[in-house]
Design a protein around this motif. Structure first.
Motif, PDB file in Angstrom:
ATOM      1  N   LYS A   1     -57.850  31.818  58.745  1.00 11.05           N
ATOM      2  CA  LYS A   1     -56.500  32.134  58.245  1.00 11.05           C
ATOM      3  C   LYS A   1     -56.394  31.925  56.742  1.00 11.05           C
ATOM      4  CE  LYS A   1     -54.031  30.737  62.459  1.00 11.05           C
ATOM      5  NZ  LYS A   1     -54.858  29.578  62.886  1.00 11.05           N
ATOM      6  N   ARG A   2     -57.359  31.213  56.174  1.00 14.73           N
ATOM      7  CA  ARG A   2     -57.261  30.920  54.736  1.00 14.73           C
ATOM      8  C   ARG A   2     -57.860  32.026  53.883  1.00 14.73           C
ATOM      9  NH1 ARG A   2     -57.002  24.613  53.776  1.00 14.73           N
ATOM     10  NH2 ARG A   2     -55.953  25.496  51.961  1.00 14.73           N
ATOM     11  N   VAL A   3     -58.125  33.165  54.521  1.00 18.49           N
ATOM     12  CA  VAL A   3     -58.715  34.304  53.821  1.00 18.49           C
ATOM     13  C   VAL A   3     -57.835  34.770  52.652  1.00 18.49           C
ATOM     14  CG1 VAL A   3     -57.782  35.893  55.546  1.00 18.49           C
ATOM     15  CG2 VAL A   3     -59.770  36.570  54.220  1.00 18.49           C
ATOM     16  N   ASP A   4     -56.538  34.534  52.709  1.00 16.06           N
ATOM     17  CA  ASP A   4     -55.658  34.949  51.612  1.00 16.06           C
ATOM     18  C   ASP A   4     -55.409  33.845  50.581  1.00 16.06           C
ATOM     19  OD1 ASP A   4     -55.311  37.578  52.542  1.00 16.06           O
ATOM     20  OD2 ASP A   4     -53.859  36.878  54.034  1.00 16.06           O
ATOM     21  N   ASP A   5     -56.101  32.722  50.715  1.00 17.73           N
ATOM     22  CA  ASP A   5     -55.964  31.643  49.732  1.00 17.73           C
ATOM     23  C   ASP A   5     -56.709  31.985  48.444  1.00 17.73           C
ATOM     24  OD1 ASP A   5     -54.506  30.183  51.504  1.00 17.73           O
ATOM     25  OD2 ASP A   5     -55.877  28.473  51.591  1.00 17.73           O
ATOM     26  N   TYR A   6     -56.202  31.451  47.345  1.00 15.81           N
ATOM     27  CA  TYR A   6     -56.917  31.549  46.075  1.00 15.81           C
ATOM     28  C   TYR A   6     -57.832  30.329  45.920  1.00 15.81           C
ATOM     29  CZ  TYR A   6     -53.985  35.446  44.789  1.00 15.81           C
ATOM     30  OH  TYR A   6     -53.375  36.675  44.774  1.00 15.81           O
ATOM     31  N   PRO A   7     -58.911  30.468  45.126  1.00 14.91           N
ATOM     32  CA  PRO A   7     -59.851  29.341  44.993  1.00 14.91           C
ATOM     33  C   PRO A   7     -59.179  28.014  44.638  1.00 14.91           C
ATOM     34  CG  PRO A   7     -60.799  31.291  43.992  1.00 14.91           C
ATOM     35  CD  PRO A   7     -59.405  31.662  44.425  1.00 14.91           C
ATOM     36  N   HIS A   8     -58.157  28.036  43.770  1.00 14.81           N
ATOM     37  CA  HIS A   8     -57.577  26.750  43.355  1.00 14.81           C
ATOM     38  C   HIS A   8     -56.866  26.042  44.496  1.00 14.81           C
ATOM     39  CE1 HIS A   8     -53.852  29.169  42.808  1.00 14.81           C
ATOM     40  NE2 HIS A   8     -53.300  28.052  43.223  1.00 14.81           N
TER      41      HIS A   8
END
Ligand SMILES: Nc1ncnc2c1ncn2[C@@H]1O[C@H](COP(=O)(O)OP(=O)(O)OP(=O)(O)O)[C@@H](O)[C@H]1O
Ligand SMILES: Nc1ncnc2c1ncn2[C@@H]1O[C@H](COP(=O)(O)OP(=O)(O)O)[C@@H](O)[C@H]1O
Ligand code: SF4
Ligand code: SF4
Ligand SMILES: [Mg+2]
Ligand SMILES: [Mg+2]
Lengths: 337, 347
Positions: free
Chosen positions: A164-171
């Protein structure tokens, strides 16, 4: 925690000493950095091979040439680096002869790489999903966006991050999670060989352990080979099948991991072993290695280790020892053998 | 606001005749962060207490962000604590030296940093770097004594021949040599305590042990006490008399080095030890006892900070921070698995 019998995964049978054709065969590789102050012989006449499913480790201190070898294999060395000799055969094809088109297909699909300090290498303005999708679509143009995104989520799951974290940004991710994303990118095209250059050096031991176990598991499931680079000899022995120890641009000893651990023969390897305090067992005063690594602009004559070697003999400063098989499967470059 | 969670007595070695030189009590540091009103706080260090005797090494281990450097920087008085006490040679220095550390504190408590290059000025020679503190702290009688003292210090830290090294500039030295110069510079002012924040982690592996051996020699010969900060618990075992484990800015466990490593009590200490690479045991054969990553330190919830990762977590752990329990001579732990199980400090 206490010492256990040498486990089977370190025993000789499993150390895949490739009887068959090796997957990667590096032959007499030499690389020079042509700097303003003169040429730096970063890699001199290095040869090793990696079999199918094998983990080959390159150990050595900072500056010994490990990353330069990795970059030469990937053909991503830039000026002032020049490959001055040797061949790199992957599945029989010479990587050093490939044209741009050949290389484009070869990188990521055949060999992928996890760079040193990779966790800072992600693009901060793209989500982690987009970075994985990018690699997939560049190499497999027929994949639809949705297919690539599903695959990205699946890859994140594989490396232990909630899909689900596929849309997270690296930071939004911790250092350890970013490093897992980089490994997911490297796995995206199911490469046959993965080069990992100090993949966990910047991480804490607990996170490092978790990631290394994950890689071990993935390797069994997906059956790829690994070129594993680190200066941490304990981690290397634990993780690799065979190990090459580098000093000042040369491989000075090469053998199965358990053999290197139980019976280091080169005085430099012996010195390295005497540089790591143990967590268990009797407390001994360690000596380390006197002196410091050489200035590669003016490497010492003869054996490059001779100014620091406690066992040096007269011949050592005059004549360069060659890497020879002194016992079955155990190669050493030293005049003592 | 806070209660004393650990007395120096619980820390002192039972039969050691050596005097306590440095003691800290309930050292706490919070950093304001967040939006316009900086209304949130990073709890970088909470209620850390310990004492260091003459010639003794206390190691502080813990993962990145656990507060190790914050502790060292507070004791070096590079920043002011939010609360707590620092007692040096019997003086409560935060009270007696309110406007910043005195010259005598600064010479008595020296710090060595991780990056030996960053702490040197590239335009000055080695001799200059060591002469400065000698002059500032009036450590020599006459000008003509300066250079001989510099050479003596360089020889003490194993830099030979000293006269040659003294004339070099930082870029002409290897990392290990630079770290030795940093140690010589610290020694110049006759410190009793050296705060060493990861002093070997940036050095080449083959020269790390030499620097640790040097620090051990100075402990033995001059009686310097160290706060040794490290990620590497095996090096802590090698160098330190005692080890303290920090997690999320809190003290979790402390004991003599061999006792801590041989009989770890706290679930986090066990996790840390199980993760250390061990060539004799192949990867994947050992259970990792907990996964996950450290918690956020911004306005943390009450209770034990390890609760989110702990395989043995109980209900009480999420509500109450455990108190110190002494479980063996010179061995204490903060965990609800020990002692009455319900005692603790409500946050
Ligand atoms: N000036 C600051 N402002 C806000 N937060 C800070 C500041 N300095 C440190 N912190 C926070 O305090 C916590 C402890 O940091 P500290 O540098 O002491 O950790 P450490 O144990 O030394 O870690 P490392 O092993 O990475 O050196 C971290 O969460 C850090 O982000
Ligand atoms: N861009 C560069 N220019 C000049 N010299 C370089 C460059 N990169 C690396 N070197 C030199 O090449 C040698 C090997 O470096 P490297 O392959 O990075 O070692 P390792 O990965 O083992 O630490 C070192 O002496 C290093 O200083
Ligand atoms: S060849 Fe000589 S100097 Fe080199 S490692 Fe062997 S004994 Fe030492
Ligand atoms: S107090 Fe509870 S959560 Fe914390 S370490 Fe002990 S058992 Fe685990
Ligand atoms: Mg490198
Ligand atoms: Mg730090």
């Amino acid at each position: 925690m206490a010492s256990a019998p040498v486990p089977t995964s370190l025993s000789p049978q499993s150390s895949a000493s490739s009887a068959a054709e090796p997957l990667l065969d590096v032959q007499n590789l030499s690389v020079e950095y042509q700097t303003l102050r003169g040429p730096v012989q970063a890699v001199s006449n290095v040869s090793f091979s990696i079999g199918q499913g094998e983990v080959f480790g390159l150990a050595g201190e900072s500056g010994s040439g490990k990353s330069t070898i990795a970059h030469a294999i990937m053909r991503i060395l830039h000026s002032p680096a020049v490959i001055t000799g040797g061949n790199v055969l992957f599945d029989g094809d010479d990587v050093l002869e490939m044209d741009m088109e050949g290389l484009e297909a070869f990188r990521w699909r055949d060999i992928s790489m996890v760079f040193q300090s990779a966790m800072n290498a992600l693009n901060p303005v793209l989500t982690v999903g987009e970075q994985i999708i990018d690699v997939i679509q560049r190499h497999q143009p027929k994949t639809t966006k949705q297919q690539a995104k599903d695959r990205a989520a699946e890859l994140l799951d594989i490396v232990g991050i909630d899909g689900k974290r596929v849309d997270d940004y690296p930071h939004q991710l911790s250092g350890g999670m970013r490093q897992r994303v980089v490994i997911a990118v490297a796995l995206a095209l199911k490469p046959q060989l993965m080069i990992m250059d100090e993949p966990t050096t910047a991480l804490d031991v607990v996170v490092q352990k978790d990631i290394m176990q994950q890689i071990e598991y993935l390797k069994k499931e997906l059956d790829f080979s690994i070129l594993f680079i680190t200066h941490d000899l304990s981690l290397m022995v634990e993780f690799s099948d065979r190990i090459g120890v580098m000093y000042a641009g040369e491989i000075v000893e090469m053998t199965a991991a358990h053999e290197l651990f139980n019976k280091p023969m080169h005085p430099y390897t012996q010195g390295l072993m005497a540089s790591f305090p143990a967590l268990v067992g009797p407390k001994e005063t360690l000596t380390g290695i006197p002196g410091s690594p050489p200035n590669m602009l003016e490497p010492p004559s003869g054996c490059r280790f001779h100014p620091r070697c406690p066992k040096a003999i007269a011949q050592c400063s005059l004549q360069q020892p060659t890497l020879r098989e002194v016992e079955p499967g155990h190669f050493v470059a030293c005049h003592l053998y | 606001m806070t209660k004393t969670v650990l007395t120096a007595e619980q820390w002192k070695l039972a039969e050691s005749p050596d005097p306590v030189v440095l003691e800290v009590r309930n050292l706490t540091k919070r950093f304001p962060v967040g939006g316009l009103f900086r209304s949130k706080q990073v709890h970088a260090l909470t209620d850390v207490s310990f004492a260091i005797r003459r010639g003794e090494v206390l190691a502080v281990v813990g993962e990145s962000g656990s507060g190790k450097s914050t502790a060292a920087r507070l004791i070096a008085r590079l920043m002011e604590p939010t609360s707590g006490e620092i007692i040096f040679r019997g003086q409560n220095v935060l009270q007696t030296e309110k406007r910043g550390a005195s010259l005598s504190y600064r010479s008595g408590v020296q710090m060595i940093f991780q990056d030996p290059f960053g702490s040197m000025n590239p335009t000055h020679s080695v001799a200059h770097h060591i002469m400065r503190p000698l002059q500032i702290h009036h450590k020599v009688e006459r000008r003509s004594d300066l250079l001989p003292r510099v050479h003596e210090l360089l020889a003490t830290v194993g830099l030979n021949p000293p006269a040659d090294i003294a004339n070099k500039y930082p870029h002409e030295l290897s990392g290990g040599q630079r770290q030795r110069v940093a140690i010589a510079r610290a020694l110049a002012v006759d410190p009793e305590i050296v705060l060493a924040d990861e002093p070997i982690s940036m050095l080449d592996v083959s020269i790390r042990i030499g620097v640790l051996n040097l620090m051990a020699k100075l402990k033995k010969e001059i009686g310097i006490g160290y706060l040794y900060i490290t990620h590497d618990i095996a090096s802590a075992r090698y160098f330190a008399d005692r080890i303290m484990v920090l997690y999320a800015g809190q003290m979790m466990e402390g004991a003599d080095s061999d006792e801590l490593i041989g009989n770890p009590a706290h679930p986090y200490t066990k996790l840390l030890l199980s993760a250390v690479p061990n060539p004799e045991v192949a990867l994947g054969q050992r259970e990792v006892v907990a996964r996950g990553e450290p918690p956020s330190l911004i306005d943390p919830p009450p209770g034990c900070p390890f609760a989110a990762r702990c395989p043995q977590v109980k209900d009480v752990c999420r509500k109450v921070m455990p108190d110190v329990q002494t479980i063996a001579p010179n061995h204490w732990v903060r965990c609800h698995l020990y002692g009455e199980g319900t005692g603790g400090t409500a946050a």
